[in-house]
Design a protein around this motif. Structure first.
Motif, PDB file in Angstrom:
ATOM      1  N   SER A 180      13.278  15.947  -0.927  1.00 28.62           N
ATOM      2  CA  SER A 180      12.451  15.134  -0.020  1.00 28.62           C
ATOM      3  C   SER A 180      11.001  15.241  -0.464  1.00 28.62           C
ATOM      4  N   LEU A 181      10.327  14.100  -0.552  1.00 31.56           N
ATOM      5  CA  LEU A 181       8.971  14.053  -1.079  1.00 31.56           C
ATOM      6  C   LEU A 181       8.071  13.249  -0.150  1.00 31.56           C
ATOM      7  N   ILE A 182       6.903  13.812   0.166  1.00 22.52           N
ATOM      8  CA  ILE A 182       5.839  13.039   0.820  1.00 22.52           C
ATOM      9  C   ILE A 182       4.739  12.880  -0.221  1.00 22.52           C
ATOM     10  N   TRP A 183       4.470  11.639  -0.594  1.00 21.59           N
ATOM     11  CA  TRP A 183       3.564  11.313  -1.695  1.00 21.59           C
ATOM     12  C   TRP A 183       2.337  10.606  -1.144  1.00 21.59           C
ATOM     13  N   CYS A 184       1.225  11.298  -1.137  1.00 14.40           N
ATOM     14  CA  CYS A 184      -0.035  10.744  -0.637  1.00 14.40           C
ATOM     15  C   CYS A 184      -0.836  10.229  -1.830  1.00 14.40           C
ATOM     16  N   SER A 185      -1.201   8.949  -1.813  1.00 13.96           N
ATOM     17  CA  SER A 185      -1.879   8.376  -2.968  1.00 13.96           C
ATOM     18  C   SER A 185      -2.633   7.107  -2.584  1.00 13.96           C
ATOM     19  N   HIS A 186      -3.712   6.834  -3.358  1.00 14.38           N
ATOM     20  CA  HIS A 186      -4.398   5.547  -3.276  1.00 14.38           C
ATOM     21  C   HIS A 186      -3.825   4.555  -4.286  1.00 14.38           C
ATOM     22  N   ASN A 187      -2.929   5.025  -5.143  1.00 14.03           N
ATOM     23  CA  ASN A 187      -2.408   4.212  -6.226  1.00 14.03           C
ATOM     24  C   ASN A 187      -1.184   3.430  -5.751  1.00 14.03           C
ATOM     25  N   SER A 188      -1.333   2.133  -5.592  1.00 17.31           N
ATOM     26  CA  SER A 188      -0.248   1.312  -5.053  1.00 17.31           C
ATOM     27  C   SER A 188       0.954   1.273  -5.990  1.00 17.31           C
ATOM     28  N   GLN A 189       0.716   1.355  -7.304  1.00 15.88           N
ATOM     29  CA  GLN A 189       1.831   1.344  -8.244  1.00 15.88           C
ATOM     30  C   GLN A 189       2.683   2.595  -8.097  1.00 15.88           C
ATOM     31  N   GLU A 190       2.038   3.748  -7.893  1.00 13.26           N
ATOM     32  CA  GLU A 190       2.796   4.978  -7.684  1.00 13.26           C
ATOM     33  C   GLU A 190       3.572   4.923  -6.379  1.00 13.26           C
ATOM     34  N   LEU A 191       2.944   4.410  -5.338  1.00 10.54           N
ATOM     35  CA  LEU A 191       3.625   4.291  -4.043  1.00 10.54           C
ATOM     36  C   LEU A 191       4.838   3.370  -4.157  1.00 10.54           C
ATOM     37  N   ASP A 192       4.662   2.240  -4.853  1.00  2.55           N
ATOM     38  CA  ASP A 192       5.772   1.293  -5.010  1.00  2.55           C
ATOM     39  C   ASP A 192       6.909   1.909  -5.812  1.00  2.55           C
ATOM     40  N   ARG A 193       6.549   2.691  -6.822  1.00  2.00           N
ATOM     41  CA  ARG A 193       7.574   3.260  -7.701  1.00  2.00           C
ATOM     42  C   ARG A 193       8.378   4.352  -7.011  1.00  2.00           C
ATOM     43  N   LEU A 194       7.711   5.233  -6.279  1.00  2.00           N
ATOM     44  CA  LEU A 194       8.374   6.432  -5.764  1.00  2.00           C
ATOM     45  C   LEU A 194       8.928   6.276  -4.353  1.00  2.00           C
ATOM     46  N   CYS A 195       8.275   5.476  -3.515  1.00  2.00           N
ATOM     47  CA  CYS A 195       8.484   5.576  -2.070  1.00  2.00           C
ATOM     48  C   CYS A 195       9.421   4.504  -1.523  1.00  2.00           C
ATOM     49  N   GLY A 196      10.355   4.947  -0.680  1.00  2.00           N
ATOM     50  CA  GLY A 196      11.198   4.010   0.032  1.00  2.00           C
ATOM     51  C   GLY A 196      10.512   3.412   1.241  1.00  2.00           C
ATOM     52  N   ALA A 197       9.521   4.111   1.773  1.00  2.00           N
ATOM     53  CA  ALA A 197       8.731   3.631   2.914  1.00  2.00           C
ATOM     54  C   ALA A 197       7.342   4.242   2.814  1.00  2.00           C
ATOM     55  N   VAL A 198       6.362   3.570   3.389  1.00  2.00           N
ATOM     56  CA  VAL A 198       4.978   4.038   3.344  1.00  2.00           C
ATOM     57  C   VAL A 198       4.391   3.999   4.745  1.00  2.00           C
ATOM     58  N   LEU A 199       3.806   5.120   5.177  1.00  2.00           N
ATOM     59  CA  LEU A 199       3.043   5.174   6.427  1.00  2.00           C
ATOM     60  C   LEU A 199       1.571   5.008   6.086  1.00  2.00           C
ATOM     61  N   THR A 200       0.872   4.182   6.835  1.00  2.00           N
ATOM     62  CA  THR A 200      -0.556   3.959   6.626  1.00  2.00           C
ATOM     63  C   THR A 200      -1.336   4.516   7.798  1.00  2.00           C
ATOM     64  N   LEU A 201      -2.309   5.349   7.490  1.00  2.00           N
ATOM     65  CA  LEU A 201      -3.174   5.942   8.523  1.00  2.00           C
ATOM     66  C   LEU A 201      -4.543   5.285   8.482  1.00  2.00           C
ATOM     67  N   GLU A 202      -5.119   5.083   9.645  1.00  2.00           N
ATOM     68  CA  GLU A 202      -6.467   4.557   9.766  1.00  2.00           C
ATOM     69  C   GLU A 202      -7.143   5.249  10.940  1.00  2.00           C
ATOM     70  N   ASN A 203      -8.256   5.936  10.632  1.00  2.00           N
ATOM     71  CA  ASN A 203      -8.980   6.703  11.659  1.00  2.00           C
ATOM     72  C   ASN A 203      -8.057   7.640  12.420  1.00  2.00           C
ATOM     73  N   GLY A 204      -7.149   8.279  11.666  1.00  2.00           N
ATOM     74  CA  GLY A 204      -6.262   9.269  12.266  1.00  2.00           C
ATOM     75  C   GLY A 204      -5.073   8.728  13.015  1.00  2.00           C
ATOM     76  N   ARG A 205      -4.867   7.416  12.975  1.00  2.00           N
ATOM     77  CA  ARG A 205      -3.759   6.797  13.695  1.00  2.00           C
ATOM     78  C   ARG A 205      -2.840   6.059  12.729  1.00  2.00           C
ATOM     79  N   LEU A 206      -1.549   6.089  13.032  1.00  2.00           N
ATOM     80  CA  LEU A 206      -0.608   5.276  12.276  1.00  2.00           C
ATOM     81  C   LEU A 206      -0.772   3.821  12.642  1.00  2.00           C
ATOM     82  N   ILE A 207      -0.803   2.967  11.613  1.00  2.00           N
ATOM     83  CA  ILE A 207      -0.898   1.522  11.867  1.00  2.00           C
ATOM     84  C   ILE A 207       0.282   0.823  11.211  1.00  2.00           C
TER      85      ILE A 207
END
Length: 207
Positions: A180-207
């Motif tokens: 199980s991996l939680i991958w935190c990144s600004h790189n959209s290509q890495e997120l697309d390659r590795l992640c089955g789902a992506v959570l987005t945080l903004e000002n400490g809240r999930l959006i």
């Protein structure tokens, strides 16, 4: 299965992370995205128990692991955004120290040393490492106990370019093998390659 329930954190009366909940089954990668200061690193530090949450819980296989040192040392690997290393040690000493803290003994895992090119650095003082070398060592520490869960915060930031594809290939194999991996990144290509789902945080809240 890792389950996060309502983790939250405030500093000086200012809430930096509103309650966050999610489930991460084995064999999946969950991405964390968001601008700097959105709460991503705080969330990972709370899960890794580097900092204490104000509320909420973390469960693994249905049981709470808050304060469970054995779980944190042997089942969970954490790679911080900035390498947190003992500057007075050599690379080999740092690896051996963490191996001992994880309750392990014997030779260091050769595949991890090879993956990150740490073998030639074993006698090098940490204070003399370049930024890329320090990042490779930080990742090595996270992988050392062969954990079931990996939390990786901008792990390719500052990493020597030659090692990025090797690391991403290894992580794909890790997840395919049930990790199980939680991958935190600004790189959209890495997120697309590795992640089955992506959570987005903004000002400490999930959006």
């Amino acid at each position: 299965m890792l389950e996060v329930r309502g983790l939250c954190k405030s500093y000086g009366g200012r809430q930096v992370l509103s309650p966050v909940s999610f489930v991460l089954p084995p064999g999946q990668c969950l991405g964390l995205a968001g601008h700097n200061g959105s709460g991503k690193s705080t969330l990972l530090r709370l899960i890794a128990q580097i900092e204490r949450a104000d509320g909420g819980s973390v469960l693994f296989e249905g049981r709470s692991v808050l304060g469970d040192r054995a779980f944190l040392r042997s089942r969970l690997g954490y790679v911080p955004q900035r390498a947190e290393l003992a500057q007075d040690l050599t690379v080999g000493q740092q690896l051996k120290l963490w191996q001992s803290a994880c309750g392990l003994s014997g030779p260091l895992p050769g595949d991890v040393l090879e993956l990150l090119g740490l073998g030639p650095l074993m006698k090098k003082p940490i204070r003399a490492l370049s930024g890329g070398m320090a990042q490779r060592l930080s990742i090595g520490l996270g992988l050392l106990s062969r954990p079931d869960i990996l939390l990786m915060d901008e792990a390719t930031s500052g990493l020597d370019r030659d090692y990025i594809p090797k690391l991403l290939d290894w992580l794909e194999s890790f997840v395919a093998g049930g990790g199980s991996l939680i991958w935190c990144s600004h790189n959209s290509q890495e997120l697309d390659r590795l992640c089955g789902a992506v959570l987005t945080l903004e000002n400490g809240r999930l959006i």
